[in-house]
Design a protein around this motif. Structure first.
Motif, PDB file in Angstrom:
ATOM      1  N   UNK A 222       1.142   0.206   7.819  1.00 19.89           N
ATOM      2  CA  UNK A 222       0.841  -1.213   7.032  1.00 19.89           C
ATOM      3  C   UNK A 222      -0.114  -1.457   6.223  1.00 19.89           C
ATOM      4  N   UNK A 223      -1.164  -0.703   6.500  1.00 18.83           N
ATOM      5  CA  UNK A 223      -2.432  -0.840   5.595  1.00 18.83           C
ATOM      6  C   UNK A 223      -2.059  -0.261   4.150  1.00 18.83           C
ATOM      7  N   UNK A 224      -1.381   0.840   4.144  1.00 20.78           N
ATOM      8  CA  UNK A 224      -1.037   1.506   3.007  1.00 20.78           C
ATOM      9  C   UNK A 224      -0.069   0.608   2.028  1.00 20.78           C
ATOM     10  N   UNK A 225       0.831  -0.071   2.925  1.00 20.84           N
ATOM     11  CA  UNK A 225       1.832  -0.923   2.115  1.00 20.84           C
ATOM     12  C   UNK A 225       1.063  -2.076   1.487  1.00 20.84           C
ATOM     13  N   UNK A 226       0.024  -2.886   2.149  1.00 25.04           N
ATOM     14  CA  UNK A 226      -0.527  -4.135   1.902  1.00 25.04           C
ATOM     15  C   UNK A 226      -1.525  -3.716   1.086  1.00 25.04           C
ATOM     16  N   UNK A 227      -2.280  -2.374   0.772  1.00 25.58           N
ATOM     17  CA  UNK A 227      -3.375  -2.345  -0.110  1.00 25.58           C
ATOM     18  C   UNK A 227      -2.781  -1.656  -1.300  1.00 25.58           C
ATOM     19  N   UNK A 228      -1.671  -1.187  -1.434  1.00 27.03           N
ATOM     20  CA  UNK A 228      -1.205  -0.601  -2.607  1.00 27.03           C
ATOM     21  C   UNK A 228      -1.508  -0.737  -3.886  1.00 27.03           C
ATOM     22  N   UNK A 229      -1.471  -2.156  -3.975  1.00 23.75           N
ATOM     23  CA  UNK A 229      -1.699  -2.758  -5.519  1.00 23.75           C
ATOM     24  C   UNK A 229      -3.296  -2.745  -5.708  1.00 23.75           C
ATOM     25  N   UNK A 230      -4.073  -2.472  -4.696  1.00 22.83           N
ATOM     26  CA  UNK A 230      -5.450  -2.569  -5.365  1.00 22.83           C
ATOM     27  C   UNK A 230      -6.173  -1.175  -5.653  1.00 22.83           C
ATOM     28  N   UNK A 231      -6.584  -1.239  -6.561  1.00 23.64           N
ATOM     29  CA  UNK A 231      -7.037   0.034  -7.208  1.00 23.64           C
ATOM     30  C   UNK A 231      -8.456   0.540  -6.482  1.00 23.64           C
ATOM     31  N   UNK A 232      -8.532   1.813  -6.342  1.00 26.29           N
ATOM     32  CA  UNK A 232      -9.620   2.474  -5.550  1.00 26.29           C
ATOM     33  C   UNK A 232     -10.014   2.562  -4.225  1.00 26.29           C
ATOM     34  N   UNK A 233      -8.629   2.074  -3.584  1.00 27.33           N
ATOM     35  CA  UNK A 233      -8.874   2.064  -2.171  1.00 27.33           C
ATOM     36  C   UNK A 233      -8.350   3.493  -1.595  1.00 27.33           C
ATOM     37  N   UNK A 234      -8.948   3.934  -0.389  1.00 25.70           N
ATOM     38  CA  UNK A 234      -8.591   5.074   0.084  1.00 25.70           C
ATOM     39  C   UNK A 234      -8.412   4.870   1.586  1.00 25.70           C
ATOM     40  N   UNK A 235      -7.296   5.032   1.944  1.00 23.91           N
ATOM     41  CA  UNK A 235      -6.975   5.015   3.526  1.00 23.91           C
ATOM     42  C   UNK A 235      -7.267   6.371   4.207  1.00 23.91           C
ATOM     43  N   UNK A 236      -8.042   6.287   5.038  1.00 23.73           N
ATOM     44  CA  UNK A 236      -8.205   7.801   5.546  1.00 23.73           C
ATOM     45  C   UNK A 236      -7.518   7.700   7.137  1.00 23.73           C
ATOM     46  N   UNK A 237      -6.995   8.662   7.433  1.00 24.46           N
ATOM     47  CA  UNK A 237      -6.536   8.895   8.846  1.00 24.46           C
ATOM     48  C   UNK A 237      -7.466   9.615   9.695  1.00 24.46           C
ATOM     49  N   UNK A 263      -5.245  -9.192   7.688  1.00 25.16           N
ATOM     50  CA  UNK A 263      -3.791  -9.544   7.807  1.00 25.16           C
ATOM     51  C   UNK A 263      -3.097  -8.572   8.717  1.00 25.16           C
ATOM     52  N   UNK A 264      -3.297  -7.365   8.546  1.00 25.46           N
ATOM     53  CA  UNK A 264      -2.706  -6.230   9.286  1.00 25.46           C
ATOM     54  C   UNK A 264      -3.143  -6.323  10.685  1.00 25.46           C
ATOM     55  N   UNK A 265      -4.553  -6.545  11.093  1.00 21.19           N
ATOM     56  CA  UNK A 265      -4.991  -6.702  12.328  1.00 21.19           C
ATOM     57  C   UNK A 265      -4.468  -7.946  13.110  1.00 21.19           C
ATOM     58  N   UNK A 266      -4.057  -8.945  12.415  1.00 24.00           N
ATOM     59  CA  UNK A 266      -3.625 -10.040  13.229  1.00 24.00           C
ATOM     60  C   UNK A 266      -2.359  -9.656  13.918  1.00 24.00           C
ATOM     61  N   UNK A 267      -1.384  -8.474  13.303  1.00 23.09           N
ATOM     62  CA  UNK A 267      -0.449  -8.021  14.268  1.00 23.09           C
ATOM     63  C   UNK A 267      -0.972  -7.045  15.349  1.00 23.09           C
ATOM     64  N   UNK A 268      -1.928  -6.855  15.442  1.00 19.55           N
ATOM     65  CA  UNK A 268      -2.511  -5.895  16.451  1.00 19.55           C
ATOM     66  C   UNK A 268      -3.981  -6.332  16.864  1.00 19.55           C
ATOM     67  N   UNK A 269      -3.942  -7.548  17.293  1.00 18.68           N
ATOM     68  CA  UNK A 269      -5.309  -8.470  17.738  1.00 18.68           C
ATOM     69  C   UNK A 269      -6.235  -7.750  18.684  1.00 18.68           C
ATOM     70  N   UNK A 270      -5.640  -6.652  19.356  1.00 22.68           N
ATOM     71  CA  UNK A 270      -6.659  -6.042  20.512  1.00 22.68           C
ATOM     72  C   UNK A 270      -7.117  -5.006  19.823  1.00 22.68           C
TER      73      UNK A 270
END
Length: 374
Positions: A222-237, A263-270
């Motif tokens: 979800x993070x990769x999908x929602x931040x794909x349009x923002x330049x410079x983001x690095x999602x590290x697993x 917004x991603x965490x709203x689907x995983x509030x815990x």
């Protein structure tokens, strides 16, 4: 161009904003006054509360210099910052002999963070390599004392960076630990698994957040999908936690990035959202941190209830504060913050950068060699 004049690189809201070499600090001066007669130093480290704190003002006209130029003003800025750190958190190098006097007849156990402690902070987290000299020093320390690296990175990734087999590793902020096997000390094998290293030593892998692994993978997608349009983001697993690096994201996009993450965490509030150096971190809802990892490793070494154990923990980030606080609360051990700017911390001592960390570790290994020979 002098060192100080190179600081001024842009304007924001009617002010000249300085960009010194050391992250987390800004020097503000009116754009209408180019004489460095008075400037206000503001430090912007990630404070414990998550809010930005302001350090005391630095007035160069009170420094004893009646004639200041840009170069000396910049130097005074750095000296002031370093003085502020040492006043509250003395240098571990300056106080080394005193520290080791208190370590006599104690069982020293060394704990180290990785990024910003053993390797410099870099723009691309995938190339945060430690130097060969640092690796050699850590190996030497590992030969002298039980040594562990506790990092927010995945355990496998930290091992790939360090490549040493005489130390222990804890990744995902301590949620993935490889430690000595002590079967009698393990009451619940639910999150444990046995392992063997390359030398045939029996180890145990402890992963208390294992049940959240599938949900963590969903969050990553979800993070990769929602931040794909923002330049410079690095999602590290990092296996049991996710790191959203924004060091290379423009200031204009930071607000949008944080909104997308939330917004991603709203689907995983815990799940929990925490902050580090230019990074947002998503962690599973378990009561576990680097402080708990420190306690687990001490217990695995058979030193959990020992009165003569002396843990030494060196780290630079807000996640290390859990371990610093534990040492402070127990009044047993030395906590050392790695920082070039004043900040709130539970640590008792400080080191300026990775170079000073390496020097401290060299001192520690030499002290052990000398004390063992005498």
């Amino acid at each position: 161009m002098g060192w100080f004049s190179r600081l001024f690189m842009e304007e924001k809201e009617g002010r000249r904003v300085a960009k010194p070499r050391y992250p987390g600090a800004m020097l503000l001066q009116s754009r209408y006054s180019y004489k460095p007669s008075y400037s206000k130093v503001i430090y912007l480290p990630p404070a414990l509360s998550g809010e930005q704190k302001q350090a005391p003002e630095y007035n160069p006209t009170q420094s004893g210099n009646t004639k200041l130029n840009y170069k000396t003003h910049g130097k005074h800025f750095l000296l002031f910052a370093r003085k502020e750190i040492k006043e509250k958190h003395p240098s571990a190098l300056d106080k080394f002999q005193k520290m080791m006097h208190g370590a006599e007849n104690k069982k020293i156990v060394v704990f180290l963070d990785y990024d910003g402690t053993l390797s410099p902070i870099v723009n691309d987290p995938d190339v945060a390599f430690m130097t060969d000299k640092m690796r050699a020093v850590v190996h030497e320390v590992g030969c002298c004392f039980p040594t562990s690296i506790i990092s927010g990175r995945s355990r496998e990734k930290v091992y790939d960076f360090v490549q040493l087999d005489n130390i222990y590793y804890a990744g995902s902020h301590g949620m993935d630990i490889m430690a000595p096997l002590q079967p009698l000390r393990i009451r619940d094998w639910k999150y444990h698994a046995k392992a063997v290293d390359l030398k045939g030593n029996k180890l145990v892998i402890y992963q208390p957040a294992n049940k959240y692994l599938s949900e963590i993978n969903q969050i990553q997608m979800s993070l990769k999908e929602k931040t794909a349009a923002i330049d410079g983001v690095n999602i590290e697993d990092n296996k049991f936690c996710m790191s959203v690096h924004f060091r290379n994201v423009s200031d204009e996009d930071l607000g949008s990035l944080e909104e997308e993450v939330k917004s991603v965490l709203e689907e995983h509030p815990h799940f929990r959202l925490t902050r580090g150096k230019k990074v947002l971190e998503i962690r599973p809802p378990i009561d576990w941190d680097k402080g708990h990892a420190l306690e687990y490793l001490l217990d695995s070494l058979g030193l959990g209830s020992s009165n003569d154990v002396l843990p030494i923990y060196i780290g630079d980030d807000t996640s290390d504060e859990d371990a610093f606080e534990l040492i402070h609360r127990k009044r047993q051990g030395y906590s050392i913050i790695v920082t070039s700017i004043p900040r709130e911390t539970w640590a008792s001592y400080s080191l300026y950068d990775t170079t000073e960390v390496m020097l401290f570790l060299e001192y520690l290994a030499k002290w052990k060699s000398i004390s063992s020979a005498s």
